[in-house]
Enzyme design. Structure first.
Site, PDB file in Angstrom:
ATOM      1  N   LYS A 184       9.846  -1.014  -4.994  1.00 38.30           N
ATOM      2  CA  LYS A 184       9.151  -1.102  -3.703  1.00 38.30           C
ATOM      3  C   LYS A 184       7.786  -1.759  -3.889  1.00 38.30           C
ATOM      4  CE  LYS A 184       6.391   1.631  -1.372  1.00 38.30           C
ATOM      5  NZ  LYS A 184       5.510   0.670  -0.657  1.00 38.30           N
ATOM      6  N   SER A 237      -2.744   4.599  -7.141  1.00 38.91           N
ATOM      7  CA  SER A 237      -3.881   5.520  -7.185  1.00 38.91           C
ATOM      8  C   SER A 237      -3.533   6.780  -7.993  1.00 38.91           C
ATOM      9  CB  SER A 237      -4.278   5.914  -5.770  1.00 38.91           C
ATOM     10  OG  SER A 237      -3.209   6.575  -5.140  1.00 38.91           O
ATOM     11  N   GLU A 258       0.648   4.326 -14.265  1.00 37.32           N
ATOM     12  CA  GLU A 258      -0.531   3.509 -14.553  1.00 37.32           C
ATOM     13  C   GLU A 258      -1.450   3.649 -13.355  1.00 37.32           C
ATOM     14  OE1 GLU A 258      -3.142   1.131 -14.425  1.00 37.32           O
ATOM     15  OE2 GLU A 258      -1.750  -0.563 -14.264  1.00 37.32           O
ATOM     16  N   CYS A 292      -7.541  -2.263 -11.638  1.00 41.79           N
ATOM     17  CA  CYS A 292      -7.654  -0.885 -12.142  1.00 41.79           C
ATOM     18  C   CYS A 292      -8.505  -0.826 -13.401  1.00 41.79           C
ATOM     19  CB  CYS A 292      -6.281  -0.296 -12.394  1.00 41.79           C
ATOM     20  SG  CYS A 292      -5.239  -1.395 -13.348  1.00 41.79           S
ATOM     21  N   GLU A 389     -13.465   5.492  -8.263  1.00 40.34           N
ATOM     22  CA  GLU A 389     -13.017   4.104  -8.291  1.00 40.34           C
ATOM     23  C   GLU A 389     -13.282   3.473  -6.921  1.00 40.34           C
ATOM     24  OE1 GLU A 389      -8.716   3.497  -8.690  1.00 40.34           O
ATOM     25  OE2 GLU A 389      -9.152   1.949 -10.178  1.00 40.34           O
TER      26      GLU A 389
HETATM   27  P1  NDP Z   1      -1.460   3.931  -3.419  1.00 38.99           P
HETATM   28  O1  NDP Z   1      -1.418   4.675  -4.706  1.00 38.99           O
HETATM   29  O2  NDP Z   1      -1.262   4.691  -2.159  1.00 38.99           O
HETATM   30  O3  NDP Z   1      -0.375   2.743  -3.430  1.00 38.99           O
HETATM   31  C1  NDP Z   1       0.366   2.317  -4.553  1.00 38.99           C
HETATM   32  C2  NDP Z   1       1.858   2.242  -4.221  1.00 38.99           C
HETATM   33  O4  NDP Z   1       2.377   3.555  -4.029  1.00 38.99           O
HETATM   34  C3  NDP Z   1       2.162   1.480  -2.931  1.00 38.99           C
HETATM   35  O5  NDP Z   1       3.387   0.780  -3.073  1.00 38.99           O
HETATM   36  C4  NDP Z   1       2.278   2.616  -1.936  1.00 38.99           C
HETATM   37  O6  NDP Z   1       2.988   2.246  -0.783  1.00 38.99           O
HETATM   38  C5  NDP Z   1       3.030   3.647  -2.749  1.00 38.99           C
HETATM   39  N1  NDP Z   1       2.946   5.015  -2.260  1.00 38.99           N
HETATM   40  C6  NDP Z   1       2.037   5.560  -1.400  1.00 38.99           C
HETATM   41  N2  NDP Z   1       2.306   6.868  -1.221  1.00 38.99           N
HETATM   42  C7  NDP Z   1       3.401   7.168  -1.977  1.00 38.99           C
HETATM   43  C8  NDP Z   1       4.148   8.366  -2.226  1.00 38.99           C
HETATM   44  N3  NDP Z   1       3.832   9.522  -1.656  1.00 38.99           N
HETATM   45  N4  NDP Z   1       5.205   8.300  -3.073  1.00 38.99           N
HETATM   46  C9  NDP Z   1       5.532   7.151  -3.683  1.00 38.99           C
HETATM   47  N5  NDP Z   1       4.874   5.989  -3.464  1.00 38.99           N
HETATM   48  C10 NDP Z   1       3.807   5.992  -2.644  1.00 38.99           C
HETATM   49  O7  NDP Z   1      -2.831   3.139  -3.364  1.00 38.99           O
HETATM   50  P2  NDP Z   1      -3.622   2.652  -2.050  1.00 38.99           P
HETATM   51  O8  NDP Z   1      -3.092   1.349  -1.656  1.00 38.99           O
HETATM   52  O9  NDP Z   1      -3.688   3.726  -1.014  1.00 38.99           O
HETATM   53  O10 NDP Z   1      -5.090   2.468  -2.651  1.00 38.99           O
HETATM   54  C11 NDP Z   1      -5.971   3.590  -2.707  1.00 38.99           C
HETATM   55  C12 NDP Z   1      -6.834   3.535  -3.922  1.00 38.99           C
HETATM   56  O11 NDP Z   1      -6.002   3.585  -5.068  1.00 38.99           O
HETATM   57  C13 NDP Z   1      -7.625   2.253  -4.095  1.00 38.99           C
HETATM   58  O12 NDP Z   1      -8.830   2.303  -3.413  1.00 38.99           O
HETATM   59  C14 NDP Z   1      -7.810   2.212  -5.574  1.00 38.99           C
HETATM   60  O13 NDP Z   1      -8.905   3.004  -5.932  1.00 38.99           O
HETATM   61  C15 NDP Z   1      -6.557   2.839  -6.123  1.00 38.99           C
HETATM   62  N6  NDP Z   1      -5.551   1.855  -6.565  1.00 38.99           N
HETATM   63  C16 NDP Z   1      -5.406   1.675  -7.894  1.00 38.99           C
HETATM   64  C17 NDP Z   1      -4.516   0.739  -8.344  1.00 38.99           C
HETATM   65  C18 NDP Z   1      -4.329   0.507  -9.792  1.00 38.99           C
HETATM   66  O14 NDP Z   1      -3.861  -0.544 -10.170  1.00 38.99           O
HETATM   67  N7  NDP Z   1      -4.630   1.466 -10.625  1.00 38.99           N
HETATM   68  C19 NDP Z   1      -3.743  -0.110  -7.445  1.00 38.99           C
HETATM   69  C20 NDP Z   1      -3.918   0.200  -6.056  1.00 38.99           C
HETATM   70  C21 NDP Z   1      -4.813   1.145  -5.663  1.00 38.99           C
HETATM   71  P3  NDP Z   1       2.180   1.579   0.447  1.00 38.99           P
HETATM   72  O15 NDP Z   1       1.364   0.468  -0.082  1.00 38.99           O
HETATM   73  O16 NDP Z   1       3.265   1.073   1.274  1.00 38.99           O
HETATM   74  O17 NDP Z   1       1.369   2.672   1.029  1.00 38.99           O
END
Ligand code: NDP
Length: 482
Positions: A184, A237, A258, A292, A389
């Site tokens: 996804k 996240s 990760e 990240c 972050e």
């Molecule tokens: P998320 O962790 O919500 O998103 C990452 C992925 O997980 C997306 O595909 C998201 O779907 C999906 N997801 C969301 N909720 C669930 C769940 N309950 N079960 C399984 N999968 C899920 O990150 P955000 O986009 O909300 O970003 C928030 C914060 O996270 C950022 O401000 C940053 O600090 C951090 N972040 C860190 C990253 C990294 O590389 N370490 C990458 C992205 C964010 P969908 O996008 O459709 O909601």
């Protein structure tokens, strides 16, 4: 102060043809979602709607897992490594052939500068498939343990900051080791994953080996909860990572997570200051700071702090912020309104807690989501901007006097993903690397990625490694039996 003006250098978007709506990619076919719901994906630089994308329900995820299981048992797990490798090489070559189309689409959907998607993201995507293609027939020589075999059906959930590159980090090792995949992409950046689905068809990849289901958090949760998933690979996240760990506790599912980071970029007084300033810029302003492993905490030795800050601010005044499709742009758009609001809230907290805020004052486009490259000095370790972050183009500057103090401050974080050390002394680099509790430590450089090099974190940055020989371990089971 700029020494000369740049003429506009827009990349053409004629190379991409974005369909007005997209289905799910299940069993080698594009299909409608059963629930009939869809969401829009927008260009964050303009707020233009690019396409409507289907939202996969739990039933759609179930269909994708079944397709992946059938492909696994009938075709992919039985195929020789050499033959699997041929498919991966084919995918890598098609990615190279269609690189410009992929780069333009990535920039439109994500907001990152075209020079980054063209010169960093897409070449690394191809490199990941080439690298893992090479492993496919050599797994028994990779010191993974006795009789390495695939795990089965892998669920993969990826974020929006490097959409296609994160897909490559997940899909290439899974396929090389004989697993099949249900992936996804993030809600705000699904388009390159859907173009990748088309590439899988072009490469004649057997149907069901790769399945792509678009949707929001609920779709990700449906993958996590599905009993037919043998292993999960998640990047995102720390909050969602913890929920996933809780959801699979007590099941037989394996996981690699990760998660977030708050990387320390440490500059000693003997460092080459101009190079260090370039490294600070690459560390936190590359990809709008949506990284990240970004160097979001700058630790500068006290006796050079004023000089480093002065040169950093002068350098930030020359960064070009704006249209991501312009080939001269250095900093593009923030990926979404929600992320912009998160950055705004945290930077307001930084000011309220007493840190000193500075930005370059550059002009920003009238539409879209934008944030000026920002520097906070006078930051205390307890400030939220030193602990949380921000995931945006914002650096928090702290100072230190001794190497021991630098290590103590660098490690004073719940995260442990990355760090950087700037010094002319090799012995100090080795000592620091040994002391820093971070999965990656860069020396006199920052944000360098390579498929041969394992990447991953300690503490709340997650567990497991991706890339290199170590990254294969997560996708195999070893020992006796079948
Ligand atoms: P998320 O962790 O919500 O998103 C990452 C992925 O997980 C997306 O595909 C998201 O779907 C999906 N997801 C969301 N909720 C669930 C769940 N309950 N079960 C399984 N999968 C899920 O990150 P955000 O986009 O909300 O970003 C928030 C914060 O996270 C950022 O401000 C940053 O600090 C951090 N972040 C860190 C990253 C990294 O590389 N370490 C990458 C992205 C964010 P969908 O996008 O459709 O909601």
């Amino acid at each position: 102060m700029p020494t000369f003006e740049y003429a506009p250098a827009p990349e053409s978007r004629a190379v991409v043809d974005i369909a007005s709506s997209h289905g799910l990619f299940i069993g080698g076919e594009f299909v409608e979602a059963t629930g009939g719901t869809a969401f829009k994906t927008v260009n964050p630089a303009t707020e233009e709607v690019l396409s409507e994308v289907s939202e996969a329900s739990a039933d759609d995820v179930d269909a994708a897992v079944r397709a992946a299981r059938t492909a696994y048992t009938r075709v992919w797990s039985r195929m020789s490594g050499a033959d699997r490798g041929k498919y991966l090489y084919r995918i890598a070559r098609i990615v190279q052939e269609r690189a410009r189309e992929l780069a333009v689409l990535e920039t439109l959907d994500n907001g990152k500068p075209i020079k980054e998607s063209r010169d960093v993201d897409i070449p690394l995507v191809a490199a990941h498939f080439f690298y893992h293609a090479g492993w496919a027939d050599k797994l028994s020589y990779a010191s993974l343990g006795e009789n390495p075999r695939p795990v089965g059906v892998v669920g993969q959930v990826i974020p929006w900051n490097f959409p296609l590159l994160m897909l490559a980090w997940k899909v290439a090792p899974a396929l090389a080791t004989g697993n099949t995949v249900v992936l996804k992409p993030a809600e705000t950046t699904p388009l390159t994953a859907l173009l990748f689905a088309e590439i899988c068809r072009q490469a004649d990849l057997p149907p069901g080996v790769v399945n792509i289901v678009t949707g929001a958090g609920a779709t990700g949760q449906a993958i996590v909860d599905h009993p037919g998933i043998d292993k999960l690979a998640f990047t995102g996240s720390t909050g969602v990572g913890k929920m996933i760990a809780r959801s699979i506790a007590g099941t037989r599912k394996r996981a690699t997570l990760e998660l977030g980071g708050k990387g320390a970029n440490i500059v000693f007084d003997d460092a080459a200051i101009d190079q260090a300033v370039e490294g600070i810029v690459t560390g936190i302003f590359f990809n709008q700071g949506h990284v990240c492993c970004a160097g979001s905490r700058l630790l500068v030795q006290e006796n050079v702090a004023d000089e480093v800050l002065r040169r950093l601010k002068r350098r930030l005044g020359t960064l070009r912020v704006g249209d991501p499709m312009d080939k001269n742009t250095d900093v593009g758009a923030i990926n979404s309104k929600a992320q912009l609001e998160r950055i705004q809230a945290l930077t307001e907290a930084g000011e309220a807690e007493g840190a000193e805020r500075w930005d370059s004052g550059c002009e920003l486009p009238a539409h879209g989501y934008w944030f000026r490259p920002t520097v906070f000095s006078g930051v205390a370790q307890t400030h939220r901007i030193a602990q949380e972050e921000i995931f945006g183009p914002v650096v928090s500057v702290l100072t230190f006097r001794t190497p021991g103090e630098a290590v103590a401050k660098a490690n004073n974080t719940p995260y442990g993903l990355s760090a950087g050390v700037w010094t002319e002394k090799g012995s100090r680099i080795l000592w620091m690397a040994d002391q820093l509790r971070a999965g990656v430590v860069w020396a006199n450089t920052f944000n360098k990625f390579d498929p041969t090099s394992p990447f991953g974190g300690y503490k709340e940055s997650g567990y497991g490694r991706e890339g290199g020989r170590h990254g294969l371990e997560a996708y195999v089971t070893t020992g006796g039996g079948q």
